[in-house]
Design an enzyme around this catalytic site. Structure first.
Site, PDB file in Angstrom:
ATOM      1  N   HIS A 258      -1.170   0.746 -18.063  1.00  0.00           N
ATOM      2  CA  HIS A 258      -0.374  -0.416 -18.501  1.00  0.00           C
ATOM      3  C   HIS A 258       1.130  -0.117 -18.432  1.00  0.00           C
ATOM      4  CE1 HIS A 258      -4.164  -1.998 -20.337  1.00  0.00           C
ATOM      5  NE2 HIS A 258      -4.359  -0.722 -20.580  1.00  0.00           N
TER       6      HIS A 258
ATOM      7  N   SER B  78      24.145  -0.835  -1.183  1.00  0.00           N
ATOM      8  CA  SER B  78      24.458  -2.214  -1.534  1.00  0.00           C
ATOM      9  C   SER B  78      25.779  -2.593  -0.883  1.00  0.00           C
ATOM     10  CB  SER B  78      24.566  -2.338  -3.052  1.00  0.00           C
ATOM     11  OG  SER B  78      25.351  -3.467  -3.383  1.00  0.00           O
TER      12      SER B  78
ATOM     13  N   GLU C  65      10.205  -1.525  -0.569  1.00  0.00           N
ATOM     14  CA  GLU C  65      10.132  -2.969  -0.824  1.00  0.00           C
ATOM     15  C   GLU C  65       9.551  -3.696   0.386  1.00  0.00           C
ATOM     16  OE1 GLU C  65      14.097  -4.032  -2.089  1.00  0.00           O
ATOM     17  OE2 GLU C  65      14.037  -2.494  -3.629  1.00  0.00           O
TER      18      GLU C  65
END
Ligand SMILES: *[C@@H]1O[C@H](CO)[C@@H](O)[C@H](O)[C@H]1NC(C)=O
Length: 468
Positions: free
Chosen positions: A165, A286, A299
């Site tokens: 979890h 970035s 990703e």
């Protein structure tokens, strides 16, 4: 030309048609722009078919040799990028046959399609093509699993929190987590290998739907093309695209594993965790925040799993309502399959690169370990002293509550206090329980995270990859 149009300049099926095809319809219908990547498979299938025709007495040996010579030239032209596509070339099959007739003359070239339809031809081509691609993908997957096994072996000392979890649960070896993903890919490798016999079932010689009337020896074709088996029913095997669907389904499941692994590593690469750092080769910066290093590779692996699943769902829906035998809907098999093969092959290679080059931070992993993760070990300690587990779980829970109340760690509770919780505690309790290395080493049954367990898994995966 004596009033008669040269048939090599006509569509293959042009005989009964008098009107021209609407230009947009031609564009909508054509598949050459994407199916040309099967040119080598098409030539291979045609050569086998020409040999079958010779054996059946339809072609003389000399004619068959001419056809082979012409087809080899066609293949070379594609390979060298000199093949000239004509506006009327509808697909790779008609383009190759049109060019063949230009090279060797239409009197012989026009005989190649005897006893064959584009229906059995395209199904054969796709199976030949996919088998080659599956072989490549199997190779990439093996490399990926081996890179993971090597890394797990080398970094066996690193211990980190295992999570359920996404909450800290119990200590495990980093290698154990890494290998949990490797086992998923190993299972994918097994499943992919199990698809091969079903891809390798030959439709050639079944013509459009009703078989060939020239006694073309299909067992001979099977031998020529090295297929595992023959389709036994022409109406089943010619339009059968289950092998495409199974590959798309396989890809979807494999990409789910890829996506889950990517998600783990994205989380672990955040500053909050800091367990791993991706190499520059697989990250990007970035555009406005100089401090950032984004895990774009991971990703994309996660994102592309959606694309692959979409290809699978899309093609399954295209097929669902088609009546028996060939319908043009089936042409919708190619773009999803090609895209999926490319995506899957590249994803596996990217994943291999990411894993081969990332750096782990074993200190950060260790710093994230806390005594409360050993609450289960505390209970296990009492089990070994003969206390029933249900009771030990309760006692351990009271220890956790006590530590919370005292605002200290479990290992800061004194022996005397432990003794008050249970008279089965002995002076060794703190030293023997609150040691993360001991904790993982105690879990040494097969499948566990102990050193022995990691070694066993590494050997298992290496031997398995070797065997497949
Ligand atoms: C508990 O142990 C951790 C190290 O595992 C330490 O950083 C922390 O300060 C300890 N907490 C208390 C309350 O002593």
């Amino acid at each position: 030309m004596s009033g008669q149009e040269d048939f090599t300049k006509r569509k293959l099926w042009g005989g009964r048609f008098t009107g021209a095809t609407d230009p947009l319809m031609h564009q909508y219908n054509q598949s050459l722009s994407y199916d040309k990547r099967m040119y080598a498979a098409d030539v291979k299938g045609s050569i086998a078919h020409s040999r079958g025709l010779e054996k059946a007495g339809i072609l003389t040996q000399q004619e068959r040799q001419e056809i082979e010579r012409g087809l080899k030239q066609v293949e070379n032209e594609w390979k060298e990028g000199t093949f000239k596509i004509f506006p009327d070339d509808e697909d790779i099959h008609t383009a190759n046959e049109r060019r063949l007739s230009e090279i060797i003359g239409k009197d012989i070239g026009g005989k190649l399609h005897t006893g064959r339809s584009r229906n059995d031809q395209v199904a054969t081509d796709m199976r030949i093509w996919l088998m080659d691609e599956v072989e490549n993908i199997r190779g990439y997957l093996k490399d990926l699993v081996l890179v993971m096994a090597n890394r797990a072996e080398k970094e066996v000392d690193a211990i980190m929190p295992g999570y359920t979890h996404v909450q800290r649960a119990q200590p495990v070896r980093w290698s154990h987590l890494l290998l949990s993903h490797a086992h998923a890919f190993y299972a994918d490798l097994n499943r992919l290998s199990q698809l091969i016999p079903r891809i390798s079932t030959l439709p050639l010689g079944c013509a459009a739907l009703a078989g060939n009337p020239y006694s073309i020896d299909r067992e001979f074709l099977q031998q020529e093309l090295g297929f595992d088996s023959l389709g036994e029913n022409s109406m089943h095997i010619v339009p059968d695209r289950d092998f495409v669907i199974e590959f798309l389904q396989w890809s979807s499941l494999m990409m789910i594993h890829m996506s889950k692994m990517a998600e783990d590593f994205i989380i672990y690469s955040t500053a909050e965790f800091g367990f791993i750092q991706l190499s520059d080769a697989y990250s990007t910066g970035s555009s406005i925040m100089p401090q950032k290093k984004n895990p774009d590779s991971l990703e994309l692996l996660r994102g592309k799993s959606g694309r692959v699943f979409g290809q699978m769902a899309g093609f399954m829906m295209s097929v669902k309502g088609t009546p028996s035998t060939y319908n043009k809907d089936l042409q919708e098999d190619k773009e999803p399959l090609f895209d999926c093969v490319d995506t899957v092959a590249n994803s596996i290679r990217i994943a291999e690169g990411v894993i081969a080059t990332l750096a782990i931070n074993a200190d950060k992993m260790r710093a994230a370990l806390t005594d409360d993760m050993l609450a289960t070990d505390l209970a296990d300690y009492l089990v070994r002293k003969g206390v029933p587990f249900r009771e030990t779980h309760h006692i351990s829970g009271r220890a956790v509550a006590l530590a919370e109340k005292q605002k200290c760690n479990l290992s800061d509770i004194t022996f005397e206090q432990y003794r008050e919780l249970s008279d089965k505690f002995e002076p060794d309790v703190i030293e023997s329980v609150f040691n993360f290395e001991n904790s993982v080493e105690k879990r040494d049954a097969i499948g566990g995270p102990s050193r022995k367990g990691i070694e066993r898994q590494v050997q298992f995966l290496r031997a398995g990859v070797e065997k497949l």
